[in-house]
Design an enzyme around this catalytic site. Sequence first.
Site, PDB file in Angstrom:
ATOM      1  N   HIS A 152      12.892  -7.197  -4.728  1.00  0.00           N
ATOM      2  CA  HIS A 152      11.372  -7.488  -4.325  1.00  0.00           C
ATOM      3  C   HIS A 152      11.344  -8.922  -3.744  1.00  0.00           C
ATOM      4  O   HIS A 152      11.794  -9.685  -4.183  1.00  0.00           O
ATOM      5  CB  HIS A 152      10.587  -7.189  -5.755  1.00  0.00           C
ATOM      6  CG  HIS A 152       9.190  -7.338  -5.228  1.00  0.00           C
ATOM      7  ND1 HIS A 152       8.272  -8.272  -5.501  1.00  0.00           N
ATOM      8  CD2 HIS A 152       8.351  -6.197  -4.784  1.00  0.00           C
ATOM      9  CE1 HIS A 152       7.090  -7.905  -5.249  1.00  0.00           C
ATOM     10  NE2 HIS A 152       6.814  -6.839  -4.894  1.00  0.00           N
ATOM     11  N   SER A 176       1.472  -6.517  -4.481  1.00  0.00           N
ATOM     12  CA  SER A 176       1.764  -5.634  -5.398  1.00  0.00           C
ATOM     13  C   SER A 176       2.710  -4.274  -4.796  1.00  0.00           C
ATOM     14  O   SER A 176       2.770  -4.562  -3.587  1.00  0.00           O
ATOM     15  CB  SER A 176       0.601  -4.808  -5.941  1.00  0.00           C
ATOM     16  OG  SER A 176       0.265  -3.528  -5.241  1.00  0.00           O
ATOM     17  N   LYS A 177       3.489  -3.760  -5.567  1.00  0.00           N
ATOM     18  CA  LYS A 177       4.476  -2.640  -4.981  1.00  0.00           C
ATOM     19  C   LYS A 177       3.853  -1.750  -4.041  1.00  0.00           C
ATOM     20  O   LYS A 177       4.298  -1.143  -3.387  1.00  0.00           O
ATOM     21  CB  LYS A 177       5.490  -2.049  -5.807  1.00  0.00           C
ATOM     22  CG  LYS A 177       6.204  -3.616  -6.344  1.00  0.00           C
ATOM     23  CD  LYS A 177       7.377  -3.117  -7.553  1.00  0.00           C
ATOM     24  CE  LYS A 177       7.831  -4.384  -7.819  1.00  0.00           C
ATOM     25  NZ  LYS A 177       8.272  -4.537  -9.461  1.00  0.00           N
ATOM     26  N   ARG A 178       2.432  -1.629  -4.495  1.00  0.00           N
ATOM     27  CA  ARG A 178       1.818  -0.392  -3.711  1.00  0.00           C
ATOM     28  C   ARG A 178       1.086  -0.865  -2.406  1.00  0.00           C
ATOM     29  O   ARG A 178       0.572  -0.239  -1.568  1.00  0.00           O
ATOM     30  CB  ARG A 178       0.735   0.075  -4.393  1.00  0.00           C
ATOM     31  CG  ARG A 178       1.605   1.418  -5.186  1.00  0.00           C
ATOM     32  CD  ARG A 178       0.736   1.699  -6.487  1.00  0.00           C
ATOM     33  NE  ARG A 178       0.954   0.859  -7.488  1.00  0.00           N
ATOM     34  CZ  ARG A 178       0.229   0.067  -8.215  1.00  0.00           C
ATOM     35  NH1 ARG A 178      -1.030  -0.009  -8.040  1.00  0.00           N
ATOM     36  NH2 ARG A 178       0.800  -0.547  -9.289  1.00  0.00           N
ATOM     37  N   ASP A 179       1.273  -2.206  -2.091  1.00  0.00           N
ATOM     38  CA  ASP A 179       0.566  -2.824  -0.933  1.00  0.00           C
ATOM     39  C   ASP A 179       1.092  -2.294   0.253  1.00  0.00           C
ATOM     40  O   ASP A 179       2.306  -2.448   0.556  1.00  0.00           O
ATOM     41  CB  ASP A 179       0.731  -4.374  -0.947  1.00  0.00           C
ATOM     42  CG  ASP A 179      -0.051  -5.022  -0.118  1.00  0.00           C
ATOM     43  OD1 ASP A 179      -0.463  -4.498   0.831  1.00  0.00           O
ATOM     44  OD2 ASP A 179      -0.335  -5.952  -0.564  1.00  0.00           O
TER      45      ASP A 179
END
Length: 479
Positions: free
Chosen positions: A17, A254-257
């Site tokens: 990430h 965030s990983k969902r961004d």
Amino acid sequence: MEKVRVRYAPSPTGHLHIGGARTALFNYLFAKHHNGDFVFRIEDTDIERNIEGGEASQLENLEWLGIIPDESPVNPNPKYAPYRQMERLDIYKERTQWLLDHGYAYKCFCTPEELEAEHELQTAAGLAPKYNRKCCDLTPEEVASKEAAGMPYTIRVKVPDNEVYEFEDMIRGHVSFESKDIGDWVLVKANGIPTYNYAVVIDDHSMDITHVFRGEEHLSNTPKQLMIYKMFGWDAPIFGHMTLIVNENRKKLSKRDETIMQFVSQYKEEGYLPDAMFNFMALLGWSPEGEQEIFTHDELIKVFDEHRLSKSPSMFDKSKLIWVNNRYIKERPLEEIVKLCKPFLAEKYDLSNKSDEWITNLIAVYHDQLSYGKEICDLVDLFFEDELHLDEEAVEFMKDETIPNTLKVFKEKLEELTEFTKDNIQACIKATQKEAKAKGKMLYMPIRIATTGIMHGPDLASSIMLIGKETAIERLSKY
Ligand code: GLU
């Protein structure tokens, strides 16, 4: 002076990430600045969350960025191996026995249901949930009988009363926590596997780690870790907790961004250059003295200074990344950019009847403006279309009565060419200017619209060269 040794210690629960890559990068820059070692260790004790290929993918992406570990599970130093926590269980076991023998830890037989009920009671009463120490004072006989009955247990640390855990954080300065706020936490889970906060201490100590740069989400873990260092009588490394990376709305990445690509592999897949990413990420929460923004690896290693790590969140500025990447693309030799872009073109267009020379010429036209490799596909449609589709404005423009003559003259000039090169085409444009007495917009625009169908585009002579003599003449004949 002791040799600087730092580590990047991901859990193989996902791919590399941006946040992890930045942590790795700052550790790496710090180590290399001080001629130290950068260690890659795998923290895989959360076995349910590990993913297949997580470790290899972390390592591969780091190496793509140019962050090459001096030691890792695949390149171990025998003095410190193994580098995966799940291969170090015997080491932890021995230390745990020592803690149990010295009264620093105890076995806890409380069931998850009991703990949950207790947690709910405390929360309902407005208290911060904390283990109630029910098993702390079991007698050796009680422990033995529960164990003999096969009751599962965890091992908890007995948090000392009235202790203050303080340290000088390289980024935040003085930080202190009081032990009274910390409940007796679990060192070893019921499955015999240690928790992160416990294993990390044993590993950092036994791997001679001197400094730890990590995300600020680990700040509240630090007192727990310091507690273990103290029990073993070990010196703790020097910590530096880096601030968050936020998006343009000042929200934590965030990983969902969906507005920002989160994983290093995505940048690789879109044709970003690893050196540009390395440069860009170094400026995410760190700044050098002065105004310079473009740095080579070696320059960054040389100027890296941990005192200049930012105390406030760093914004992931996409336009800056694009700017940095374009700067690197422009500097690279054309052949390298052709190599970068060609696979993207091949995926979108049929290149079977295009020569390597043509592809190189095509990419050369966009070399200076390109932000990332895949972007080439958004720019070159006009060179792959058989039919031109003029918009209203272009159609209107072409109604000017001088245009047919201008185009006729230009067509004749092209027909005379034996070598269809950019310079020769440019010369034809010049000759048309004289002969047809057309200049400026009334010269370039009709030629551009007639040959490419659009009013604005890349260098005109290069565009016509790419379209090819036959097609250009055929298009010009329509006027
Ligand atoms: N495994 C931890 C993580 O992935 C590392 C924390 C640390 O650096 O101590 O966040």
